[in-house]
Design a protein around this motif. Structure first.
Motif, PDB file in Angstrom:
ATOM      1  N   MET B  96       0.870  -1.187   0.000  1.00 39.03           N
ATOM      2  CA  MET B  96       0.000   0.000   0.000  1.00 39.03           C
ATOM      3  C   MET B  96       0.910   1.242   0.000  1.00 39.03           C
ATOM      4  O   MET B  96       1.530   1.530  -0.996  1.00 39.03           O
ATOM      5  N   SER B 155     -16.876   1.575   7.708  1.00 37.55           N
ATOM      6  CA  SER B 155     -15.510   1.101   7.460  1.00 37.55           C
ATOM      7  C   SER B 155     -15.397   0.232   6.210  1.00 37.55           C
ATOM      8  O   SER B 155     -14.291  -0.026   5.748  1.00 37.55           O
ATOM      9  N   GLY B 156     -16.506  -0.218   5.653  1.00 41.52           N
ATOM     10  CA  GLY B 156     -16.480  -1.163   4.539  1.00 41.52           C
ATOM     11  C   GLY B 156     -16.339  -0.510   3.173  1.00 41.52           C
ATOM     12  O   GLY B 156     -15.851   0.619   3.057  1.00 41.52           O
ATOM     13  N   HIS B 157     -16.773  -1.248   2.133  1.00 46.90           N
ATOM     14  CA  HIS B 157     -16.535  -0.775   0.769  1.00 46.90           C
ATOM     15  C   HIS B 157     -17.354   0.471   0.425  1.00 46.90           C
ATOM     16  O   HIS B 157     -17.053   1.171  -0.521  1.00 46.90           O
ATOM     17  N   GLU B 158     -18.395   0.743   1.207  1.00 49.22           N
ATOM     18  CA  GLU B 158     -19.164   1.969   0.981  1.00 49.22           C
ATOM     19  C   GLU B 158     -18.669   3.112   1.861  1.00 49.22           C
ATOM     20  O   GLU B 158     -19.269   4.179   1.879  1.00 49.22           O
ATOM     21  N   ALA B 161     -12.940   1.765   3.377  1.00 49.63           N
ATOM     22  CA  ALA B 161     -12.214   0.910   2.424  1.00 49.63           C
ATOM     23  C   ALA B 161     -12.464   1.373   0.986  1.00 49.63           C
ATOM     24  O   ALA B 161     -11.560   1.355   0.146  1.00 49.63           O
ATOM     25  N   GLY B 162     -13.684   1.812   0.706  1.00 53.78           N
ATOM     26  CA  GLY B 162     -13.994   2.359  -0.616  1.00 53.78           C
ATOM     27  C   GLY B 162     -13.179   3.618  -0.904  1.00 53.78           C
ATOM     28  O   GLY B 162     -12.651   3.796  -2.006  1.00 53.78           O
ATOM     29  N   GLN B 164     -10.303   4.370   0.428  1.00 48.46           N
ATOM     30  CA  GLN B 164      -8.903   3.972   0.260  1.00 48.46           C
ATOM     31  C   GLN B 164      -8.666   3.452  -1.161  1.00 48.46           C
ATOM     32  O   GLN B 164      -7.637   3.732  -1.778  1.00 48.46           O
ATOM     33  N   MET B 165      -9.651   2.724  -1.693  1.00 45.08           N
ATOM     34  CA  MET B 165      -9.541   2.235  -3.075  1.00 45.08           C
ATOM     35  C   MET B 165      -9.501   3.414  -4.052  1.00 45.08           C
ATOM     36  O   MET B 165      -8.690   3.421  -4.982  1.00 45.08           O
ATOM     37  N   MET B 166     -10.369   4.400  -3.835  1.00 46.73           N
ATOM     38  CA  MET B 166     -10.351   5.592  -4.700  1.00 46.73           C
ATOM     39  C   MET B 166      -8.998   6.287  -4.614  1.00 46.73           C
ATOM     40  O   MET B 166      -8.467   6.773  -5.615  1.00 46.73           O
ATOM     41  N   MET B 168      -6.100   4.908  -3.950  1.00 47.77           N
ATOM     42  CA  MET B 168      -5.091   4.124  -4.662  1.00 47.77           C
ATOM     43  C   MET B 168      -5.164   4.341  -6.176  1.00 47.77           C
ATOM     44  O   MET B 168      -4.164   4.235  -6.881  1.00 47.77           O
ATOM     45  N   ALA B 169      -6.388   4.633  -6.645  1.00 47.70           N
ATOM     46  CA  ALA B 169      -6.571   4.843  -8.087  1.00 47.70           C
ATOM     47  C   ALA B 169      -6.250   6.277  -8.488  1.00 47.70           C
ATOM     48  O   ALA B 169      -6.265   6.614  -9.668  1.00 47.70           O
ATOM     49  N   GLU B 173      -6.233   8.517 -12.158  1.00 43.94           N
ATOM     50  CA  GLU B 173      -7.584   8.986 -12.451  1.00 43.94           C
ATOM     51  C   GLU B 173      -7.710  10.489 -12.666  1.00 43.94           C
ATOM     52  O   GLU B 173      -8.686  10.957 -13.207  1.00 43.94           O
ATOM     53  N   ARG B 182     -15.257  13.683  -2.508  1.00 46.41           N
ATOM     54  CA  ARG B 182     -15.956  12.405  -2.330  1.00 46.41           C
ATOM     55  C   ARG B 182     -15.004  11.350  -1.739  1.00 46.41           C
ATOM     56  O   ARG B 182     -15.345  10.633  -0.807  1.00 46.41           O
TER      57      ARG B 182
END
Lengths: 301, 301
Positions: B96, B155-158, B161-162, B164-166, B168-169, B173, B182
């Motif tokens: 990460m 804390s989940g994908h919504e 964690a979501g 954190q994914m954004m 990383m991208a 992007e 957002r």
């Protein structure tokens, strides 16, 4: 019940639960249109269309003993499966077991990347508890809170994660049979135990009425692990859908290295008989749990 | 209230919460005598004696508005902090952000190893939900179930964690201000929002009565992140206790790169004023929340 009837019963029960769990995860995990899509795709890769679904079947089979609403039991089963799936994603990481194949598909860090795999595991971990607190699992908040409590305890440092840590230390520690048993009770047994407990919680069975189910889970958990160790030595990689012969290469103490294959096989059979004894009081209602107990040592993957 | 009084109020409140959180984790995490010790030591390394404890303070400060029992609020605060800590352990991993320093100490994968860091994060994740379902958080299972639901969702994908994914991208992007906002609302804001919601849930405030607190959390969350971006550009690494200047090196869009430092600073101040406005209805009871809002843009770490 004849063995072939038992086989059919189990096969159709597994097929039904597999289908229900796949559909449920499909509904839990719609792919968003922004850059979180990759995360959700990774979560779907890990949860849809793979795995035997033994844990959800355990939840459903126990819940059935108490005539619990089917969709509630499937939802709770998905929560356990989400925890199981996240643990597989993280166990497969290069810094852990470094596996390339899981359920016959590339592991998540292979199909995506390591960072996405770490995050997808984390997000599935959260999803499990999100699922358990939705009202379709139970309209009774006490039931929801108990389900969360049992699953969190079983997956944390005093359960699955603790067992995984013991497993990682196995190379250096030279465990004896007692320690391998303890390791496996935590690493695999805790979550199987949680599955039956959660079925019983949905059935509003008080803690003292769950002892025979916990004993059943403990016995099939150990039998399951002995079977896994035998599979690692004797199994077919193509059928198993994952890398085998890893314990031997790593010089790890397992039930098979400590007891020998023949004695281990006998022990697994004895545990299955014992497990079936624990649920005999449920009469013909326990047929599925009996079939499942037999399955754990007869499976080829 | 004079600024120095506000400073003193916040300092003593933070010191008290820091001490309570440290003691609580010490009690939650006794070191076992078997090979799980390493896991628990890693969990202790990540949770005891480090961090500002902004999230537990938020839970406690909001709970105080409704005269909630102190130990219940601290326990809920520890659950949020366990989630925050696990996310830092995983974010710091080589795959990460690959960070070496956190709260002025080596990161968990540096002090232990990567596999232990993955597991310690996972075990802290489970601990959060274990804590929330203990009866000392609330004797009312509805409150416990609501706390779990809010924290799992945040804390989940919504949520986190979501985000954190954004994040990383972000390299690929080319986000605009709307998308960075957002991203940060998910990555940082969701857990801050959960903290105030959990304080309100403990105070038995119904969802519709929490809107002003959510608005407060949203504003300080963005102000907090703008301050973080400014700190990354202008801060002192020794004081911050972590590596800085990373966003610039990675060519990442942040509030500072998109708005410029001066405009970003103004925006952060405006958000803090707005946040304070949202809780003004609580009168002098909201002094700590006001002080905390000011602190998020004045901190040097």
């Amino acid at each position: 019940m004849a063995v072939s009837d038992s086989d059919d019963l189990l096969k159709s029960a597994l097929a039904r639960v597999q289908d229900e769990v796949d559909r449920a995860f499909d509904a839990y995990l719609p792919v968003p249109s922004d850059s979180r899509a990759r995360l959700v795709e990774a979560m779907r890769h890990a949860t849809i269309g793979g795995g035997k679904r033994v844990r959800p079947l355990l939840v459903v089979a126990v819940a059935d003993l108490y005539r619990v609403d089917r969709s509630a039991a499937v939802a709770a089963g998905c929560a356990v499966e989400a925890i199981h799936s996240y643990s597989l994603i993280h166990d497969d990481l290069p810094c852990m077991d470094d596996d390339e194949l899981r359920h016959g598909k590339p592991t998540v860090h292979r199909a995506f990347d390591e960072a996405t795999a770490v995050l997808a595991g984390d997000a599935l971990h959260a999803l499990a508890f999100d699922i358990l607190t939705q009202s379709d699992v139970s309209s009774d908040p006490f039931v929801r809170s108990e389900l969360v409590s049992v699953l969190a305890r079983a997956s944390g440092h005093e359960g699955m994660a603790g067992g995984q840590m013991m497993d990682m230390a196995a190379d250096e520690e030279d465990y004896d049979l007692h320690q391998v048993t303890r390791l496996q009770q935590l690493k695999t047994g805790a979550l199987l135990g949680a599955s039956v407990e959660m079925g019983a919680i949905l059935g509003r069975v008080p803690p003292e009425g769950r002892a025979h189910l916990r004993a059943y889970a403990r016995d099939i958990g150990l039998a399951f692990q002995i079977a896994d160790d035998l599979l690692d030595v004797e199994g077919d990689e193509a059928l198993a859908g994952k890398a085998l012969r890893k314990d031997g290469e790593q010089g790890k103490a397992t039930f098979v290295t400590l007891m020998g294959a023949e004695k281990a096989r006998e022990q697994a059979r004895a545990l299955v008989d014992q497990a079936i004894g624990h649920v005999a009081g449920h009469g013909s209602d326990a047929r599925l749990l009996e079939a499942l107990a037999r399955f754990v040592i007869e499976r080829d993957r």
